[in-house]
Design a protein around this motif. Structure first.
Motif, mmCIF file in Angstrom:
data_model
loop_
_atom_site.group_PDB
_atom_site.id
_atom_site.type_symbol
_atom_site.label_atom_id
_atom_site.label_comp_id
_atom_site.label_asym_id
_atom_site.label_seq_id
_atom_site.Cartn_x
_atom_site.Cartn_y
_atom_site.Cartn_z
ATOM 1 N N SER A 141 0.864 -1.183 0.000
ATOM 2 C CA SER A 141 0.000 0.000 0.000
ATOM 3 C C SER A 141 0.899 1.231 0.000
ATOM 4 N N LYS A 142 0.833 2.009 -1.040
ATOM 5 C CA LYS A 142 1.782 3.098 -1.271
ATOM 6 C C LYS A 142 1.923 4.020 -0.051
ATOM 7 N N GLY A 143 3.148 4.155 0.401
ATOM 8 C CA GLY A 143 3.462 5.110 1.463
ATOM 9 C C GLY A 143 2.891 4.791 2.819
ATOM 10 N N SER A 144 2.284 3.611 2.992
ATOM 11 C CA SER A 144 1.546 3.316 4.218
ATOM 12 C C SER A 144 2.339 2.427 5.162
ATOM 13 N N LEU A 145 2.323 2.802 6.409
ATOM 14 C CA LEU A 145 2.990 2.075 7.478
ATOM 15 C C LEU A 145 2.024 1.027 8.039
ATOM 16 N N ASP A 146 2.536 -0.145 8.326
ATOM 17 C CA ASP A 146 1.703 -1.177 8.955
ATOM 18 C C ASP A 146 1.677 -0.915 10.457
ATOM 19 N N ILE A 147 0.641 -0.214 10.910
ATOM 20 C CA ILE A 147 0.583 0.212 12.312
ATOM 21 C C ILE A 147 0.187 -0.920 13.252
ATOM 22 N N SER A 148 0.003 -2.132 12.713
ATOM 23 C CA SER A 148 -0.218 -3.275 13.592
ATOM 24 C C SER A 148 1.105 -3.826 14.120
ATOM 25 N N LYS A 149 2.223 -3.401 13.536
ATOM 26 C CA LYS A 149 3.532 -3.899 13.939
ATOM 27 C C LYS A 149 4.146 -2.998 15.012
ATOM 28 N N PRO A 150 4.648 -3.601 16.097
ATOM 29 C CA PRO A 150 5.242 -2.787 17.180
ATOM 30 C C PRO A 150 6.377 -1.886 16.698
ATOM 31 N N GLY A 151 7.138 -2.332 15.723
ATOM 32 C CA GLY A 151 8.258 -1.527 15.241
ATOM 33 C C GLY A 151 7.840 -0.240 14.562
ATOM 34 N N ALA A 152 6.583 -0.156 14.119
ATOM 35 C CA ALA A 152 6.108 1.049 13.439
ATOM 36 C C ALA A 152 6.100 2.246 14.378
ATOM 37 N N ALA A 153 5.508 2.068 15.541
ATOM 38 C CA ALA A 153 5.450 3.165 16.509
ATOM 39 C C ALA A 153 6.847 3.545 16.985
ATOM 40 N N LYS A 154 7.701 2.543 17.200
ATOM 41 C CA LYS A 154 9.061 2.825 17.664
ATOM 42 C C LYS A 154 9.810 3.716 16.672
ATOM 43 N N LEU A 155 9.715 3.385 15.393
ATOM 44 C CA LEU A 155 10.419 4.154 14.373
ATOM 45 C C LEU A 155 9.914 5.599 14.325
ATOM 46 N N VAL A 156 8.613 5.771 14.223
ATOM 47 C CA VAL A 156 8.058 7.119 14.095
ATOM 48 C C VAL A 156 8.300 7.926 15.360
ATOM 49 N N ASP A 157 8.177 7.306 16.525
ATOM 50 C CA ASP A 157 8.375 8.050 17.764
ATOM 51 C C ASP A 157 9.827 8.466 17.953
ATOM 52 N N GLU A 158 10.763 7.668 17.464
ATOM 53 C CA GLU A 158 12.163 8.080 17.522
ATOM 54 C C GLU A 158 12.404 9.304 16.642
ATOM 55 N N LEU A 159 11.780 9.336 15.483
ATOM 56 C CA LEU A 159 11.905 10.515 14.619
ATOM 57 C C LEU A 159 11.229 11.729 15.251
ATOM 58 N N LEU A 160 10.051 11.530 15.813
ATOM 59 C CA LEU A 160 9.363 12.639 16.472
ATOM 60 C C LEU A 160 10.203 13.191 17.619
ATOM 61 N N GLY A 161 10.788 12.310 18.417
ATOM 62 C CA GLY A 161 11.607 12.775 19.526
ATOM 63 C C GLY A 161 12.807 13.586 19.064
ATOM 64 N N GLU A 162 13.433 13.137 17.979
ATOM 65 C CA GLU A 162 14.593 13.857 17.466
ATOM 66 C C GLU A 162 14.228 15.235 16.942
ATOM 67 N N TYR A 163 13.159 15.329 16.188
ATOM 68 C CA TYR A 163 12.852 16.600 15.517
ATOM 69 C C TYR A 163 12.070 17.574 16.394
#
Length: 533
Positions: free
Chosen positions: A293-315
């Motif tokens: 699915s173009k550009g879409s994150l699989d938010i059922s996977k635990p690693g999805a939140a970890k990745l995005v939250d690490e970016l949010l914390g940095e920026y």
């Protein structure tokens, strides 16, 4: 040439019974009317005549973009920068030093810091009791000097913008008093720097342009399917070759702060993450047949939140500021006819987290709320696009999330009144008026500014019809938006020129949404005079 405001400068002298009056025309050239002999020169016994005084017509309203909301005219010569003029700040108001130095440089006069105001000077001062809000100001022109005061630095700064523009348009600031304030607290420009790369210098030029227009918000959409445009320490693998360094971002944020502009960063999720997912294909959303699915994150996977939250914390640490945009729009899993059947892993995750009645809309809304919880501890208010909130979801988006309304066409989008009835505060990015989409896809056309100036107000959130005025207090303002769908359709220079007048029209209607006094042609002519002044 700027139209003459009459004799804005006059010098009256009485000596040896001779009167000489000097005045300037609109070009600044001094003319003298010669001398006249008073009756006392031919008749020593005559009674003394009173010294002659200059009579001035009532002043006209100073010309600026956006137009000032209130001007009390007075009789007098007004003010224009001269050789002995300077900018001073009131004693104890050291916080206004940046504003003072900037204005002095723009007017090519001296900056004298904390010093008593003299004839010909501009004085900046903070006065908590002056004005009707932190961005309001009072500008008084009297006795050959100008005083700009306000309850906060932002208001004083906007007063300096009015003075600068009046001098550029007409050579002078008219006599009298301006009392001015914005109608909406959030006014700005939204820039898609993900799909089209812009240099730091180009962005800084836009900040200076925005500041003169009293705009106070720059949205930076720096992550999308095509690219991720800011240097990263936590995840350097997601960064595109053409990007802004962190040093450049800090420079942009610093300049924005000096110009009283908030930078609103955006990492859109759980959609529009193609550039990030290119480096993390294991988190790519796949349908039941294994099709991505173009550009879409699989938010059922635990690693999805970890990745995005690490970016949010940095920026969030990099940008600071008052706002963070979480995106939330156009999640492709919710655009198919049967989301649960197409993406059973998302449906299972929704039921597990929110109960048997939950659906993928609930999972997506919960994702939005969880990301909002990440940015709040950094002192940032969360924002999201309107189509990231769903009418039928059991889980509701947090009420402190500001909704940026852009369309009623996308899946999940509802009429703006529905969000307003639920108590959400909103920002206007109506794609009918405020979208400058490169390449003009999907029936978009480049706005000229005329429609904004003549037809749009902050209440016109969708299409061309306003929402009821009773919701006005919930509409916080708006931003004009540039999107890079076809990034090579225009050069950066063409974009800057193309948005020049639409941005001015937007600034006018966010400062004062009423019908402008100038016609559109008059408004364009004034913009040209200010630019060339």
């Amino acid at each position: 040439m700027a139209p003459s405001r009459g004799a804005l400068m006059a010098v009256t002298a009485v000596a040896a019974a001779t009167v000489t009056v000097a005045a300037c025309d609109s070009s600044g050239t001094e003319h003298r009317n010669g001398s006249e002999t008073s009756p006392s020169s031919s008749s020593p016994s005559a009674s003394p005549e009173p010294s002659p005084t200059r009579s001035y017509p009532l002043s006209k309203t100073p010309r600026a973009i956006p137009a000032v909301r209130e001007h009390r005219p007075a009789r007098g010569p007004g003010w224009r920068p001269g050789k002995s003029s300077g900018v001073v700040i009131e004693k104890g108001d050291k916080g206004l030093a940046d504003e003072g130095r900037l204005l002095a440089g723009e007017l090519r006069i001296r900056y004298r810091g904390e010093a008593p105001a003299r004839a010909g000077d501009v004085e900046l001062a903070l006065n908590p009791k002056d004005g009707s809000g932190p961005e309001s100001y009072t500008l008084r022109t009297h006795d050959g000097r100008v005083t700009i005061s306000g309850p906060a630095q932002a208001g004083v700064f906007y007063g300096t913008r009015t003075l600068k523009q009046s001098v550029r348009a007409d050579g002078a600031m008219p006599e009298g008093e301006v009392r001015d304030r914005p109608d909406r607290p959030q006014r700005g420009l939204n820039l898609d720097i993900a799909r089209k790369h812009y240099s730091a210098g180009w962005i800084e030029d836009r900040l200076r342009e925005m500041a003169d227009l009293k705009l106070n918000q720059l949205g930076l959409h720096f992550s999308d399917d095509q690219a991720f445009r800011i240097e990263s320490d936590t995840h350097p693998e997601v960064v595109s070759p053409e990007h802004l360094t962190k040093a450049e971002v800090r420079r942009i944020v610093t300049l924005a702060g000096r110009l009283h502009i908030e930078v609103v960063p955006e990492i859109d999720s759980p959609g529009h993450l193609g550039a990030v997912l290119a480096a993390h294909p294991d988190l790519q959303l796949l349908n039941v047949s294994g099709v991505p699915s173009k550009g879409s994150l699989d938010i059922s996977k635990p690693g999805a939140a970890k990745l995005v939250d690490e970016l949010l914390g940095e920026y969030t640490e990099l940008f600071g500021g008052a706002y963070w945009h979480l995106g939330a729009d156009e999640y492709q899993a919710l655009t198919v006819s049967s989301p649960a059947a197409s993406y059973p892993q998302l449906q299972r995750a929704a039921v597990k987290k929110y109960g048997a009645q939950a659906g993928i809309e609930d999972l997506a809304t919960g994702w939005l709320n969880d990301r909002a919880a990440v940015v709040r501890p950094h002192g940032m208010k969360p924002k999201a696009w309107n189509d990231g909130l769903f009418r039928d979801s059991t889980v509701r988006a947090d009420k402190d999330i500001e909704i940026e309304y852009w369309t009623g066409k996308e899946y999940g989008a509802r009429p703006p009144e529905q969000y307003l009835r639920e108590g959400y505060k909103m920002l206007n990015l109506n794609d009918e008026f405020l979208y400058y989409v490169l390449g003009q896809p999907n029936a978009f056309v480049y706005p000229t500014g005329k429609r904004i100036y003549e037809q749009w107000t902050p209440l016109v959130l969708r299409g061309t019809s306003p929402v009821p005025a009773k919701y006005s207090d919930q509409i916080l303002g708006g931003r004009f938006a540039v999107w890079g769908d076809f990034p090579n359709a225009q050069t950066a220079a063409q974009v800057a020129e193309g948005i020049r007048m639409p941005l001015r029209a937007t600034s006018q209607k966010l400062w004062d949404p009423g019908k402008p006094q100038l016609s559109w042609d008059g408004f364009k002519a004034l913009a040209k005079e200010i630019d060339q002044g």
